[in-house]
Design a protein around this motif. Structure first.
Motif, PDB file in Angstrom:
ATOM      1  N   UNK A  34       1.004  -1.284  -0.079  1.00 41.89           N
ATOM      2  CA  UNK A  34       0.067   0.084   0.133  1.00 41.89           C
ATOM      3  C   UNK A  34       1.061   1.370   0.059  1.00 41.89           C
ATOM      4  N   UNK A  35       0.121   2.379  -0.163  1.00 43.83           N
ATOM      5  CA  UNK A  35       0.991   3.534  -0.020  1.00 43.83           C
ATOM      6  C   UNK A  35       1.683   3.997   1.306  1.00 43.83           C
ATOM      7  N   UNK A  36       0.920   3.604   2.086  1.00 40.64           N
ATOM      8  CA  UNK A  36       1.402   3.716   3.502  1.00 40.64           C
ATOM      9  C   UNK A  36       2.472   2.928   3.825  1.00 40.64           C
ATOM     10  N   UNK A  37       2.539   1.756   3.283  1.00 37.88           N
ATOM     11  CA  UNK A  37       3.644   0.745   3.575  1.00 37.88           C
ATOM     12  C   UNK A  37       4.886   1.204   2.799  1.00 37.88           C
ATOM     13  N   UNK A  38       4.816   1.669   1.487  1.00 41.31           N
ATOM     14  CA  UNK A  38       5.874   2.281   0.872  1.00 41.31           C
ATOM     15  C   UNK A  38       6.452   3.675   1.365  1.00 41.31           C
ATOM     16  N   UNK A  39       5.388   4.636   1.963  1.00 38.11           N
ATOM     17  CA  UNK A  39       6.170   5.800   2.551  1.00 38.11           C
ATOM     18  C   UNK A  39       6.883   5.324   3.985  1.00 38.11           C
ATOM     19  N   UNK A  40       6.262   4.186   4.552  1.00 35.46           N
ATOM     20  CA  UNK A  40       7.013   3.972   5.807  1.00 35.46           C
ATOM     21  C   UNK A  40       8.670   3.285   5.378  1.00 35.46           C
TER      22      UNK A  40
END
Length: 95
Positions: A34-40
């Motif tokens: 997900x985008x949040x996993x990529x951002x993390x």
């Protein structure tokens, strides 16, 4: 057999560095993120790289030259010309 025929008779590399892939490996799709996993992951990478510098002498000389040029620009001075260039007043001294 010609060299071209020998080359074409070889198997195409699969990139597995070993035996052939199993059927389950061929069917398995990469896990979606997900985008949040990529951002993390991106934030963790940036945090790990923060302040990292190459420790060699050449990099240190480049950093020092950059600092000198920035100090000169802040002081309104002109930075020294590069060492491999020299100013020639007229064409009679040019080589």
């Amino acid at each position: 057999m010609t060299p071209y025929e020998r080359l074409m008779s070889e198997g195409v590399p699969t990139g597995t560095f070993g035996g052939p892939r199993t059927e389950s490996e061929l069917r398995a799709a990469p896990a979606a993120s997900t985008a949040s996993q990529q951002a993390a992951r991106r934030a963790a990478l940036e945090q790990a790289q923060h302040g990292w510098r190459l420790p060699d002498e050449r990099s240190e000389r480049n950093r020092e030259r950059t600092r000198e040029a920035q100090r000169a620009a802040r002081a309104g001075e002109h930075a020294a010309p590069p060492r491999h260039l020299r100013i020639v007043r007229d064409d009679t001294h040019a080589a």
